[in-house]
Design a protein around this motif. Sequence first.
Motif, PDB file in Angstrom:
ATOM      1  N   ASN A  38       0.807  -1.209   0.000  1.00 23.51           N
ATOM      2  CA  ASN A  38       0.000   0.000   0.000  1.00 23.51           C
ATOM      3  C   ASN A  38       0.845   1.265   0.000  1.00 23.51           C
ATOM      4  O   ASN A  38       0.507   2.250  -0.640  1.00 23.51           O
ATOM      5  CB  ASN A  38      -0.919  -0.009   1.223  1.00 23.51           C
TER       6      ASN A  38
ATOM      7  N   ASN B 243      -6.259  -3.691 -14.833  1.00 31.45           N
ATOM      8  CA  ASN B 243      -6.831  -4.092 -13.554  1.00 31.45           C
ATOM      9  C   ASN B 243      -7.512  -2.963 -12.791  1.00 31.45           C
ATOM     10  O   ASN B 243      -7.349  -2.819 -11.582  1.00 31.45           O
ATOM     11  CB  ASN B 243      -5.774  -4.746 -12.657  1.00 31.45           C
TER      12      ASN B 243
ATOM     13  N   ARG C 160      -7.980  12.762   0.697  1.00 35.91           N
ATOM     14  CA  ARG C 160      -8.048  11.779  -0.387  1.00 35.91           C
ATOM     15  C   ARG C 160      -8.441  12.437  -1.681  1.00 35.91           C
ATOM     16  O   ARG C 160      -7.859  12.190  -2.731  1.00 35.91           O
ATOM     17  CB  ARG C 160      -9.107  10.721  -0.037  1.00 35.91           C
TER      18      ARG C 160
ATOM     19  N   LEU D 108     -11.047  -1.462 -11.323  1.00 37.56           N
ATOM     20  CA  LEU D 108     -12.307  -2.083 -10.911  1.00 37.56           C
ATOM     21  C   LEU D 108     -13.434  -1.510 -11.786  1.00 37.56           C
ATOM     22  O   LEU D 108     -13.657  -0.299 -11.798  1.00 37.56           O
ATOM     23  CB  LEU D 108     -12.585  -1.836  -9.432  1.00 37.56           C
TER      24      LEU D 108
ATOM     25  N   GLU E 209     -12.694   7.002  -8.281  1.00 36.84           N
ATOM     26  CA  GLU E 209     -12.796   6.012  -7.201  1.00 36.84           C
ATOM     27  C   GLU E 209     -11.698   4.955  -7.288  1.00 36.84           C
ATOM     28  O   GLU E 209     -11.190   4.488  -6.267  1.00 36.84           O
ATOM     29  CB  GLU E 209     -14.169   5.338  -7.256  1.00 36.84           C
TER      30      GLU E 209
ATOM     31  N   ILE F 203      -3.089  -3.449  -4.143  1.00 39.86           N
ATOM     32  CA  ILE F 203      -2.906  -2.048  -3.800  1.00 39.86           C
ATOM     33  C   ILE F 203      -3.019  -1.802  -2.308  1.00 39.86           C
ATOM     34  O   ILE F 203      -3.078  -0.674  -1.859  1.00 39.86           O
ATOM     35  CB  ILE F 203      -3.891  -1.129  -4.564  1.00 39.86           C
ATOM     36  N   GLY F 204      -3.020  -2.880  -1.523  1.00 39.69           N
ATOM     37  CA  GLY F 204      -2.828  -2.695  -0.091  1.00 39.69           C
ATOM     38  C   GLY F 204      -3.959  -3.113   0.816  1.00 39.69           C
ATOM     39  O   GLY F 204      -3.905  -2.843   2.009  1.00 39.69           O
TER      40      GLY F 204
ATOM     41  N   ARG G 188      -3.383   5.666 -10.177  1.00 36.24           N
ATOM     42  CA  ARG G 188      -3.651   4.873  -8.979  1.00 36.24           C
ATOM     43  C   ARG G 188      -2.340   4.413  -8.332  1.00 36.24           C
ATOM     44  O   ARG G 188      -2.214   4.384  -7.108  1.00 36.24           O
ATOM     45  CB  ARG G 188      -4.507   3.654  -9.333  1.00 36.24           C
TER      46      ARG G 188
ATOM     47  N   ILE H 182      -7.877   4.933   0.526  1.00 35.30           N
ATOM     48  CA  ILE H 182      -8.920   4.433   1.434  1.00 35.30           C
ATOM     49  C   ILE H 182      -8.332   3.337   2.319  1.00 35.30           C
ATOM     50  O   ILE H 182      -8.497   3.342   3.527  1.00 35.30           O
ATOM     51  CB  ILE H 182     -10.118   3.889   0.629  1.00 35.30           C
ATOM     52  N   TYR H 183      -7.589   2.421   1.671  1.00 39.60           N
ATOM     53  CA  TYR H 183      -7.001   1.342   2.461  1.00 39.60           C
ATOM     54  C   TYR H 183      -5.932   1.865   3.424  1.00 39.60           C
ATOM     55  O   TYR H 183      -5.625   1.246   4.418  1.00 39.60           O
ATOM     56  CB  TYR H 183      -6.414   0.260   1.547  1.00 39.60           C
ATOM     57  N   ARG H 184      -5.373   3.025   3.117  1.00 38.55           N
ATOM     58  CA  ARG H 184      -4.384   3.581   4.013  1.00 38.55           C
ATOM     59  C   ARG H 184      -5.059   4.313   5.177  1.00 38.55           C
ATOM     60  O   ARG H 184      -4.425   4.628   6.171  1.00 38.55           O
ATOM     61  CB  ARG H 184      -3.469   4.543   3.244  1.00 38.55           C
ATOM     62  N   GLY H 185      -6.361   4.559   5.035  1.00 40.32           N
ATOM     63  CA  GLY H 185      -7.101   5.190   6.127  1.00 40.32           C
ATOM     64  C   GLY H 185      -7.001   6.701   6.126  1.00 40.32           C
ATOM     65  O   GLY H 185      -7.071   7.333   7.183  1.00 40.32           O
TER      66      GLY H 185
ATOM     67  N   MET I   9      -3.024   2.156   9.732  1.00 40.97           N
ATOM     68  CA  MET I   9      -3.616   2.006   8.415  1.00 40.97           C
ATOM     69  C   MET I   9      -4.817   1.100   8.473  1.00 40.97           C
ATOM     70  O   MET I   9      -4.719  -0.098   8.538  1.00 40.97           O
ATOM     71  CB  MET I   9      -2.547   1.422   7.463  1.00 40.97           C
ATOM     72  N   ASN I  10      -5.944   1.704   8.535  1.00 43.96           N
ATOM     73  CA  ASN I  10      -7.139   0.883   8.382  1.00 43.96           C
ATOM     74  C   ASN I  10      -8.285   1.736   7.895  1.00 43.96           C
ATOM     75  O   ASN I  10      -8.431   2.874   8.316  1.00 43.96           O
ATOM     76  CB  ASN I  10      -7.501   0.213   9.693  1.00 43.96           C
TER      77      ASN I  10
ATOM     78  N   LEU J  24     -16.220   0.982 -10.533  1.00 42.95           N
ATOM     79  CA  LEU J  24     -15.829   2.269  -9.964  1.00 42.95           C
ATOM     80  C   LEU J  24     -15.372   3.185 -11.092  1.00 42.95           C
ATOM     81  O   LEU J  24     -14.805   2.721 -12.076  1.00 42.95           O
ATOM     82  CB  LEU J  24     -14.688   2.083  -8.961  1.00 42.95           C
TER      83      LEU J  24
ATOM     84  N   LEU K 114      -8.701   4.425  -4.242  1.00 45.92           N
ATOM     85  CA  LEU K 114      -8.723   3.193  -3.457  1.00 45.92           C
ATOM     86  C   LEU K 114      -7.513   2.958  -2.536  1.00 45.92           C
ATOM     87  O   LEU K 114      -7.690   2.649  -1.352  1.00 45.92           O
ATOM     88  CB  LEU K 114      -8.920   2.014  -4.417  1.00 45.92           C
ATOM     89  N   PRO K 115      -6.269   3.126  -3.044  1.00 46.34           N
ATOM     90  CA  PRO K 115      -5.127   2.885  -2.143  1.00 46.34           C
ATOM     91  C   PRO K 115      -5.160   3.794  -0.906  1.00 46.34           C
ATOM     92  O   PRO K 115      -4.772   3.373   0.183  1.00 46.34           O
ATOM     93  CB  PRO K 115      -3.919   3.213  -3.008  1.00 46.34           C
TER      94      PRO K 115
ATOM     95  N   VAL L 208      -6.735  -7.419  -7.150  1.00 48.66           N
ATOM     96  CA  VAL L 208      -6.340  -6.021  -7.358  1.00 48.66           C
ATOM     97  C   VAL L 208      -6.349  -5.276  -6.037  1.00 48.66           C
ATOM     98  O   VAL L 208      -5.406  -4.562  -5.687  1.00 48.66           O
ATOM     99  CB  VAL L 208      -7.287  -5.329  -8.363  1.00 48.66           C
TER     100      VAL L 208
END
Lengths: 224, 389
Positions: free
Chosen positions: A82, A93, A118, A95, A102, B303-304, A154, A109-112, B1-2, A98, A106-107, B299
């Motif tokens: 990430n 690849n 964002r 999505l 979006e 990306i994490g 991305r 979002i996963y990083r919080g 990270m969440n 989205l 995404l990366p 995917v």
Amino acid sequence: MILLDKVTKTYIMGEIELTVLKGISIDVREGDFFSIIGPSGSGKSTLMNILGCLDVPTSGEYYLDGQEISTYSENDLAKIRNEKIGFIFQKFNLLPKLDAFENVELPLIYRGIKSKRRKEETEIALDSVGLYDRMHHKPNELSGGQQQRVAIARALVGNPSVLLADEPTGNLDTKSGNEVLDILESLNRKGRTIIVITHDFEVADRSKTEITLRDGIIVNRKVK
Amino acid sequence: MNMSLKNTLKMAIKSILSNKMRTFLTMLGIIIGVFSVIVMVSMGQGATASVTQSIEGMGSNLLNITLTDRTIRFSNDNLSELSMLEGVHMLSPNINWVAPVKYGLNNEAGTSVVGVNENYMVINGYTMMTGRLINPLDIENRNKVVLLGSEVSESLFGQFNPIGESISLSGIKYTVVGVLEENENTLFGDNNNMVLVPYTTGMRQFRTNSIASITIQGTDAASIDKTQSKIETYLMTLYGTDTYRIFNQEQLLSTLNEITGVLTLLLGGIAGISLLVGGIGIMNIMLVTVSERTREIGVRKAIGARRSNILFQFLIESSVISGIGGIIGIMLGILVNRIISTAFEIPISASMQVILIAFLFSLFIGVFFGMYPANKASKLKPVDALRYE
């Protein structure tokens, strides 16, 4: 910044052991444009997976930014993917459900990261690949070249240490392929470390360092 | 990270909406399940409520004491001592005979004759249609007066006014002084097909020399158990154990409630099975979804996304499906409850508790049956998932 030391990868399929990488040692410096070329079956995809922390080596050591990560847990690897690695795939690849914004978001979002930041960073990344005005298009409303540029955005958005591109022009016509390569080149000029995996010599010609892989070993190294 | 729950939820809703028909059909299983649980349980509870109501109509602050040991009988002193106990509001002897009742040529064989005092009417909540009550003077003088139940009055006198007329009870003449209002029948029999006489008069006529049964009205329903134990202590010190039986409306009520409760549970359980089937439907569709989206999972992981991110994404998807299905089922259930209650004039409605349980259970179903597919998705290796065509 990336150092592989005698990395091997062996797959066990039933009774048969298949060694795909037979002791790979490479050193990718910061700011490098590093290409790995080789025919299919040479092990370059496996190498790409290991470099991208999608897979772990059977033996050998992998240092990324000074950390030895071959023993990291699944969650630690997810964090590394990430934060330190940006992937660009041959088949984009993205999505499909989205839109461009979006997908790029995404990366983060996963990083919080909070939604306001964002949004800013996603827009900057889309702008840098020239798709600011297309941000609310779904992938199927974009051309192949545009889709790959979204994928680059991305990969970039999280400001990773390295961009990993696996045949980034493989599914594109020459013109859009060149556009994508131009973007990668200009990113590299700004100091971004890039690793490209390809079997296309034209792509490799644009890189600064080039290694050739055959049957799981490096048969040629070239620093330009 | 969440990532935040909000984002996971947004993601789940987006992917649910992207396949509306499939989502709806999956939801339908849950909707039908929750709907039938709500309606079944409401009907069960409606039955319970109406049974409770009819028992409470008899007065839940009543105690019936019957001496079971034939060698002992209540004396008048016992009666006054019992009436002085704390929590006892009033009492009346309650002596039952059966006798033929005659007026002219009209004859009612086998009518229940109850010997009572002036309190009996009040204790049982009976009201007069016409005439007067039995009064203390009647008791003291052993007056031959009688109150007629509405049915007895009807069959002996028809439309005529019976007040002041003479009827015979087992051949003895009694003067009718009053007629009771028609009463709802309770579990203890026909309250309209009976006559009431002063207990003293009855005891002399039927040669009953002592009182074996009395009805006590407590001051209120809440303290009736306490009052009962006071009475028990009194009787125990006087006569010893196993000589009497106290019949408490409250106990009857709880027994009956237990029965209807089991019935409700049974109905709810059967309906619950359909909810379970709905859950299996969710699991089925989630498994399909996971395999369809293998590449997407790859995917996301590349990306994490962590394992937990993927797990929650799919879990939330299945619980959103079941949760929304649950809400729709609840609304449908409430609607049908309304329709049934107005159409059949039975008061059924889903209690807040049932609604909450049904909703939580449907959510639980979503989580439970979503767990296996979600876990399967989260365990996919990114390399394999990305390679999936």
